[in-house]
Design an enzyme around this catalytic site. Structure first.
Site, PDB file in Angstrom:
ATOM      1  N   CYS A 382     -35.949  10.215 -44.348  1.00 34.78           N
ATOM      2  CA  CYS A 382     -35.980  11.356 -43.436  1.00 34.78           C
ATOM      3  C   CYS A 382     -34.741  11.359 -42.540  1.00 34.78           C
ATOM      4  O   CYS A 382     -33.653  11.643 -43.027  1.00 34.78           O
ATOM      5  CB  CYS A 382     -37.295  11.383 -42.665  1.00 34.78           C
ATOM      6  SG  CYS A 382     -37.740  13.087 -42.236  1.00 34.78           S
ATOM      7  N   HIS A 508     -41.250  11.298 -46.945  1.00 39.08           N
ATOM      8  CA  HIS A 508     -41.710   9.973 -46.492  1.00 39.08           C
ATOM      9  C   HIS A 508     -42.463   9.259 -47.619  1.00 39.08           C
ATOM     10  O   HIS A 508     -43.693   9.332 -47.684  1.00 39.08           O
ATOM     11  CB  HIS A 508     -42.640  10.125 -45.287  1.00 39.08           C
ATOM     12  CG  HIS A 508     -41.931  10.555 -44.046  1.00 39.08           C
ATOM     13  ND1 HIS A 508     -41.434   9.665 -43.132  1.00 39.08           N
ATOM     14  CD2 HIS A 508     -41.609  11.782 -43.599  1.00 39.08           C
ATOM     15  CE1 HIS A 508     -40.840  10.318 -42.149  1.00 39.08           C
ATOM     16  NE2 HIS A 508     -40.933  11.610 -42.411  1.00 39.08           N
ATOM     17  N   GLU A 510     -43.198   6.253 -47.894  1.00 30.63           N
ATOM     18  CA  GLU A 510     -44.066   5.181 -47.373  1.00 30.63           C
ATOM     19  C   GLU A 510     -45.509   5.655 -47.169  1.00 30.63           C
ATOM     20  O   GLU A 510     -46.424   4.831 -47.122  1.00 30.63           O
ATOM     21  CB  GLU A 510     -43.485   4.625 -46.068  1.00 30.63           C
ATOM     22  CG  GLU A 510     -43.600   5.505 -44.820  1.00 30.63           C
ATOM     23  CD  GLU A 510     -42.484   6.543 -44.671  1.00 30.63           C
ATOM     24  OE1 GLU A 510     -41.804   6.831 -45.683  1.00 30.63           O
ATOM     25  OE2 GLU A 510     -42.305   7.082 -43.560  1.00 30.63           O
TER      26      GLU A 510
HETATM   27  N1  GLN Z   1     -35.668  14.427 -36.686  1.00 28.42           N
HETATM   28  C1  GLN Z   1     -35.506  14.777 -38.061  1.00 28.42           C
HETATM   29  C2  GLN Z   1     -36.087  16.148 -38.362  1.00 28.42           C
HETATM   30  O1  GLN Z   1     -36.915  16.647 -37.648  1.00 28.42           O
HETATM   31  C3  GLN Z   1     -36.112  13.743 -38.974  1.00 28.42           C
HETATM   32  C4  GLN Z   1     -37.584  13.579 -38.804  1.00 28.42           C
HETATM   33  C5  GLN Z   1     -38.112  12.311 -39.394  1.00 28.42           C
HETATM   34  O2  GLN Z   1     -37.367  11.349 -39.605  1.00 28.42           O
HETATM   35  N2  GLN Z   1     -39.400  12.260 -39.655  1.00 28.42           N
HETATM   36  O3  GLN Z   1     -35.721  16.748 -39.341  1.00 28.42           O
END
Ligand code: GLN
Length: 551
Positions: A382, A508, A510
């Site tokens: 992310c 994600h 995970e």
């Molecule tokens: N802050 C980033 C976004 O909103 C990544 C979010 C995250 O790592 N879950 O796109």
């Protein structure tokens, strides 16, 4: 007919209600029952999505896009079945529903009260998954500790449900602590007695007591607890501190918790629990044949619960590869070009973690530059993926002021930018891109080799995206967009062409790793780390062609 088990906690918080609930669910599932677990949290936030990770650890996201408590992650990792919006409810959600109904005039002029209106809404939600008829057993974990003001309506709802359903359909397990007093060299039962008394004052007689302890409970102590707390002797269950949370189902099996529950709920299963796969996993986890050291570069590393699912994914993937995964927690804001060699030079792999906001972002870039140039396996999740795009733009494409607009809204090179549909949104709760989305993977990629599939689904929680305007520039310079969402065209996976293992994912992974199904990207990452370690031992690991052309 669905059976209901409620799990409450007493004496202190952090006794591990989530793990006990998940372990009991695992044993019942392994006996052939269909089981799900839900969690009711007594705080006023409508969901934990707006909470800082320092408050309650990571926010876990379900396939259907619910932002939930991290215990739901344990439920999925143990049971290998997905949870949903209905599996996590907060006081905020309950009140929101009741107040919305009041505004619609649904209460016909009546005074709206905690009892019966709030408790009725709690009961409705407690029974919701059972009413759908898909489960033999619903386990409901009540967050907080008995005696807290805010958990009172939940205990009242449990009291009513128990009264309505009767003792062969509904039971209450109370998790308590039996502390050891060093000076007296004794285990003490009084806090447990008081905690049960507190429940009794609220009208709930627990049926089973699970007692957390550092030392084994002897027969005499068990009898004493049973006598004073009014439960059968077999209903006093020892929950001794374990090396790993994954030991707990087997410890509960030894204590016959599943049998006691089945006896009380009149459930019949001829089979002994099928736990072969679980035991095989534990065997591998405890007998690794090699080890690797992975750096986790993140903003919230002081609190490991903030990265719970990532750490568990490493445990699953490590066990699968018979490899012990040691984690170095590296605070992102401490990393700079000056100390990066010292911090990361001896690592076998580096994971740059998800996150929000500017703090630590430049440190993440320094870490990525180093692992890219020195061929150290890299996995960006992310914000970690977004950071690797920014780093590549700055140091390989030479766009020195490239950035994500999350950190610099005025950058001349917004290589990561807000999604179009996000630009008008101002409310913070439940407004990100959330839940499961499709991703198509190109065949000649490391990600394809890991998944062995071109079409996958993964869960999301973010507002920013790779800016498609720059895709060709990146690909011409060697950062390939190997995974995309075919409906929206959004980039999901980037990979560096000339690197042993350099993968950034917008989603994600995970959140989908379980004991039964370790995540392929984590498994491949561990393999790459092992290879890197071997090469380093052979002395053949040198800075190579990935060196930036501009630095
Ligand atoms: N802050 C980033 C976004 O909103 C990544 C979010 C995250 O790592 N879950 O796109």
């Amino acid at each position: 007919m669905t059976k209901y088990i409620f799990v409450t906690g007493g004496v202190t918080s952090s006794l591990g209600k989530g793990i006990i609930s998940a372990s009991l669910a695992k044993l019942l599932q392994a006996r052939g029952f269909t089981v799900t677990i839900q969690k009711f949290d007594p705080y006023i936030n409508v969901d934990p999505g707006t909470l800082n990770p320092y408050e309650h650890g990571e926010c876990y996201v379900t396939d259907d896009g619910a932002e939930t408590d991290l215990d739901l992650g344990h439920y999925e990792r143990f049971l290998n079945t997905p949870t949903s919006q209905a599996n996590n409810v907060t006081t905020g959600r309950i009140y929101q529903t009741v107040i919305n109904k009041e505004r619609e005039g649904a209460y016909l002029g009546k005074t709206v009260q905690v009892v019966p209106h709030i408790t009725d809404e709690i009961k409705r939600r407690m029974m919701l998954l059972g009413d759908q008829g898909n489960f033999d057993i619903i386990i409901t974990e009540i967050g907080g500790t008995v005696g807290d003001i805010e958990s009172l309506p939940y205990i009242e709802a449990v009291r009513q449900i128990k009264w309505e359903l009767g003792s062969s359909t509904c039971l209450v397990i109370h998790l308590t602590l039996i502390p050891y007093l060093k000076a007296a060299k004794e285990l003490k039962t009084k806090p447990t007695q008081h905690s049960v008394k507190e429940l009794l004052e609220l009208g709930v007689q627990p049926d089973i007591l699970v007692c957390r302890t550092e030392y084994p409970l002897n027969a005499e102590l068990r009898r004493k607890v049973a006598l004073f707390c009014n439960v059968t002797t077999n209903a006093v269950v020892e929950s001794i501190d374990a090396d790993s949370i994954y030991d707990v189902p087997l410890l509960m099996l030894k204590e016959k918790l599943d049998k006691t529950v089945m006896g009380k709920l009149k459930l019949i299963s001829k089979e002994e629990p099928h736990l072969e796969k679980w035991k095989e996993f534990l065997g591998k986890l405890k007998n690794p044949t090699s080890e690797v050291r992975i750096g986790l570069v993140g903003k919230y590393v002081e609190l490991q619960d903030a990265y719970k699912s990532i750490l568990e994914s490493f445990i699953h993937a490590g066990a699968y590869n018979e490899t012990k995964v040691n984690i170095d927690f590296i605070p992102a804001e401490h990393v700079s070009d000056l100390n990066v060699q010292h911090l990361l030079g001896k690592l076998d792999g580096v994971l740059v973690a998800p996150g929000f906001g500017e703090r630590g972002f430049e440190g993440k870039l320094a870490a990525i530059k180093y692992v890219r140039e020195y061929n150290i396996p890299f996995f960006g999740i992310c914000l970690g993926m977004q950071a690797c795009v920014v780093e590549f733009a700055r140091n390989v494409l030479g766009w020195k002021e490239a950035n994500t607009t999350e950190c610099n809204p005025n950058t001349p090179y917004p290589v990561i930018d807000l999604m179009e549909e996000q630009k008008k949104i101002t409310a913070k709760g439940a407004t990100m891109r959330l839940g499961s989305y499709n991703c198509h993977i190109k065949k000649n990629s490391k990600s394809y080799a890991a998944y062995n599939n071109t079409d996958i689904t993964e869960r999301h929680r973010h507002r920013w995206e790779m800016n498609n305007k720059y895709v060709a520039d990146f690909e011409n310079a060697g950062l390939m967009m190997v995974g995309t969402n075919t409906e929206s065209g959004l980039v999901e996976i980037v990979e560096l062409k000339k690197h042993p293992y350099f993968i950034g994912v917008q989603f994600h992974p995970e959140l989908k790793s379980t004991v039964d199904n370790p995540h392929p990207l984590f498994m491949r990452f561990i393999l790459a780390a092992k290879e890197h370690k071997q090469k380093a031992l052979n002395g053949s690991n040198n800075r190579t062609e990935n060196v930036s052309v501009y630095s």
